[in-house]
Design a protein around this motif. Structure first.
Motif, PDB file in Angstrom:
ATOM      1  N   SER A  45       0.806  -1.264  -0.024  1.00  0.00           N
ATOM      2  CA  SER A  45      -0.211   0.056   0.146  1.00  0.00           C
ATOM      3  C   SER A  45       0.841   1.327   0.065  1.00  0.00           C
ATOM      4  O   SER A  45       1.923   1.018   0.553  1.00  0.00           O
ATOM      5  N   GLN A  46       0.339   2.409  -0.567  1.00  0.00           N
ATOM      6  CA  GLN A  46       1.436   3.451  -0.766  1.00  0.00           C
ATOM      7  C   GLN A  46       1.103   4.141   0.530  1.00  0.00           C
ATOM      8  O   GLN A  46       2.046   5.178   0.990  1.00  0.00           O
ATOM      9  N   LEU A  47       0.499   3.625   1.669  1.00  0.00           N
ATOM     10  CA  LEU A  47       0.511   4.230   3.148  1.00  0.00           C
ATOM     11  C   LEU A  47       1.365   3.497   3.756  1.00  0.00           C
ATOM     12  O   LEU A  47       1.573   3.829   5.037  1.00  0.00           O
ATOM     13  N   ASN A  74       4.788   3.109   4.833  1.00  0.00           N
ATOM     14  CA  ASN A  74       5.979   3.745   4.941  1.00  0.00           C
ATOM     15  C   ASN A  74       7.184   2.949   4.797  1.00  0.00           C
ATOM     16  O   ASN A  74       8.163   3.012   3.998  1.00  0.00           O
ATOM     17  N   VAL A  82      -3.317   5.838  -4.724  1.00  0.00           N
ATOM     18  CA  VAL A  82      -2.488   4.850  -5.105  1.00  0.00           C
ATOM     19  C   VAL A  82      -1.330   5.395  -5.884  1.00  0.00           C
ATOM     20  O   VAL A  82      -0.071   5.463  -5.817  1.00  0.00           O
TER      21      VAL A  82
END
Ligand code: GTP
Ligand code: GTP
Ligand code: MG
Ligand code: MG
Lengths: 302, 304
Positions: free
Chosen positions: B192-194, B196, B229
């Motif tokens: 996921s782009q979230l 980190n 995204v």
């Protein structure tokens, strides 16, 4: 229960970062005006509720706001929240105790999260003291059987695996037979991902369904559709087609930990009446929670 | 389930005379229908907004030609603008010193591993010496999946257990350099782009080797989040192209518009099935028609 909420909350917190300030502007302390409704529409559309559901909800809200004399935008939030919640059925109790073994078939489009969900379900039910058996009937995709075998090994669950390119119906049959002879409580059968538009693959799935019933009359006792929560408007078509083919009895919304809100659940619930049973909130075996409509709606409003 | 856009536009324009200029009111009514069609196709809400205002500008005052009725005229403009947004299909950039690195990135289950194998097969048939790199140590049997596909197409797969992806890719690169591999295709884990930590891992890989191509692999069924995204991946690595997968289904694929709008990177390929050869160079006109939910109408208009 506390742990469940914190888990879901944690996922929400992560996702709400992506949408900072969104709600502050909608539900600020201002009076409701044209702009408020536009912002609300934007909010719902961006959560993948779809234009039809969004308009329905806005119409209801406008009516209610007028009836109840609501003029402050901040008061709309509760109205919206309860409107959204009551559009979803609470997750029904899952009753697989009347059959032994109870057979659950897991289906869905490619990559939606089926195999991972089976690992999660396997862990959940074996922790509840059930004797679980997994069936790896995705004999098509490269290393799909290996994938489930690794989960089975990690979770210490027995598994019946098909050979590459073996008939998936035969694998389902063998799994159920094994379950009967080993006195198993619960069987989860993994199937290959397939797009709902592929006629042959849907026919193949129907066959797996039928063959299960031959191995054990009444099986599968449940057929669960795993939907990827990042899916947009296509989710409704998926649910329709799978329901027609194999009588879906429940939906599992996977990947709800992503930034997506899963708003297509509303249209699916309304048009097809299939209950949503679980939410997938991560890639690990513990990342499965009973569907909580309030937490889900708070995710949309977060 | 939904009426096609052309039918809806025909209804909008029922009252309108065949000739003359399109008035603001005509166009506004039409734009409402276009907006619905784009939202139904999963184009992001904010992107739809911008798009509509652009089309509106062009459509107001547009002369309804002899050949086209007002509905067709609007569709023609919308279609042209969509094509413009989607852009021309772009080829892979395979210039520079060997091995050229192609890295596949994207959300979980979007189709990266399959796409890596498809590309490997395609490039090998074009005479490249290809190697695949299994840089997904997380998903159970992800390496085995790539190995199985590699075996199927006769392309070697670099694996090493217990080595973190940035180091692994770097080692694969050095080995490939020595052995004369011309293209290295790196399969990365879904993320996921979230996330980190995992996004940093992608960055770390690109610090060790400089990819020629970083392809964002996106499921054609994705909804509104496609925009975030794409932003997330764009902010982390230098995306060079987009591949839209699972186009063999009936999703409209409007996400392509959103992703183009935020990243500006060109669409390079479409995935059209699970088979290794199910990879296509895309056609902007056809994708635009698909997003609008109309097939042959466009052909008729274009010929008019
Ligand atoms: N973030 C997140 N990822 C998930 C979740 N469920 C599954 N995944 C990931 O999604 C990807 C696909 O999951 P699979 O379980 O292999 O999906 P599948 O439906 O079995 O895929 P096919 O068998 O190829 O059709 C994997 O990378 C999983 O780790 C979830 O709830 N959250
Ligand atoms: N119908 C169809 N299926 C596809 C296409 N591309 C990939 N798939 C299928 O989608 C599923 C997921 O593909 P993968 O290549 O494993 O996806 P991934 O992005 O590597 O997944 P993770 O590594 O778990 O993130 C598999 O069942 C593939 O066979 C396509 O173009 N059409
Ligand atoms: Mg699977
Ligand atoms: Mg992969």
């Amino acid at each position: 229960m506390a742990e469940f909420f914190s888990k879901w909350k944690e996922a929400l917190n992560r996702t709400s970062k992506a949408a900072f300030g969104r709600l502050a502007t909608v539900f600020g302390a201002t009076e409701i005006d044209e702009f408020t409704w536009e912002e609300l529409e934007a909010l719902l559309l961006q959560a993948d509720l779809g234009i039809q559901t969004t308009q329905e909800i806005l119409n209801v809200l406008q009516k209610k706001a007028a009836q109840q004399g609501i003029i402050r935008a901040s008061d709309l939030r509760n109205l919206l929240r309860s409107e959204l919640i009551q559009r979803l059925d609470p997750a029904p109790p899952i009753d697989l105790d009347h059959h032994k073994p109870a057979v659950v078939l897991i289906v869905g489009v490619n990559g939606s999260g089926k195999t991972t969900t089976i690992a999660k379900l396997g862990k959940k039910y074996s922790q509840q003291g059930k004797k679980v058996l997994l069936g790896a009937a995705d004999t098509f995709r490269a290393a799909a059987v290996d994938q489930l075998e690794i989960w089975a090994e990690r979770l210490n669950l027995p598994i019946v695996s098909g050979q590459p390119n073996a008939d998936p119906g035969a694998v389902a049959y063998d799994t159920i037979q094994a379950a009967i002879s080993r006195n198993v409580d619960l069987v989860f059968i993994d199937t290959a991902g397939r797009l709902h538009t592929r006629y042959n693959l849907m026919e193949e799935l129907k066959k797996v369904y039928r063959v299960s019933g031959k191995a054990l009359p009444g099986a599968p006792h449940a057929t669960w559709l795993v939907l990827d929560a990042t899916t947009g408007q296509n989710a409704l078509q998926q649910a329709k087609a799978f329901k027609e083919a194999v009588q879906i009895t429940g939906i599992i919304l996977a990947k709800l930990d992503s930034s997506a809100r899963g708003g297509m659940a509303f249209a699916i619930q309304k048009e097809l009446g299939i209950p949503i049973l679980f939410a997938g909130l991560g890639e690990q075996p513990d990342d499965l929670q009973p569907f909580d409509r309030e937490a889900f709606v708070d995710g949309i409003l977060a | 389930m939904f009426e096609s856009l052309s039918q809806r536009l025909e209804q909008v324009f029922q009252q309108l005379r065949r000739r003359g200029k399109l008035s603001e009111q005509d166009v506004d009514a039409a734009m409402r229908e276009v907006r619905l069609a784009l939202l139904e196709a999963d184009v992001h809400f904010s992107v739809v907004k911008d798009f509509i205002s652009r089309v509106r500008e062009r459509a107001v005052g547009a002369e309804v030609s002899k050949a086209l009725n007002p509905a067709q005229q609007v569709i023609k403009i919308v279609h042209e603008e969509l094509i413009k947004t989607l852009g021309e299909p772009a080829r892979l950039n395979l210039s520079g010193p060997k091995p050229r690195v192609i890295m596949m990135v994207g959300l979980q289950g979007s189709g990266k591993t399959t796409a890596a194998a498809k590309l490997a097969s395609l490039l090998r048939s074009q005479g490249e010496r290809v190697e695949l790199v299994a840089a997904d140590p997380y998903r159970p049997a992800a390496i085995k999946q790539l190995q199985t596909l590699g075996e199927r197409i006769g392309v070697p797969v670099y694996t090493e257990s217990g080595v973190k992806p940035p180091e692994l890719v770097s080692r694969a690169f050095e080995k490939a350099q020595k052995s004369g591999v011309s293209v290295l295709i790196v399969d990365t884990a879904g993320r996921s782009q979230l996330d980190n930590a995992l996004m940093d891992e992608l960055k770390a890989i690109t610090r060790r080797v400089t990819p020629n191509e970083i392809l964002l692999v996106v499921d054609a069924m994705i909804g509104q989040e496609a925009l975030h995204v794409a932003e997330g991946f764009r902010d982390t690595v230098t995306l060079t192209g987009l591949m839209l997968t699972k186009m063999d289904g009936d999703a409209r694929g409007g996400a392509a518009i959103s992703i183009r709008a935020v990243t500006g990177v060109p669409l390079k390929f479409l995935g059209t099935g699970e088979a290794i050869d199910a990879i296509e160079v895309y056609d902007p006109g056809r994708l635009a028609s698909r997003i609008l939910g109309m097939g042959d109408v466009i052909g008729l208009i274009e010929r008019a």
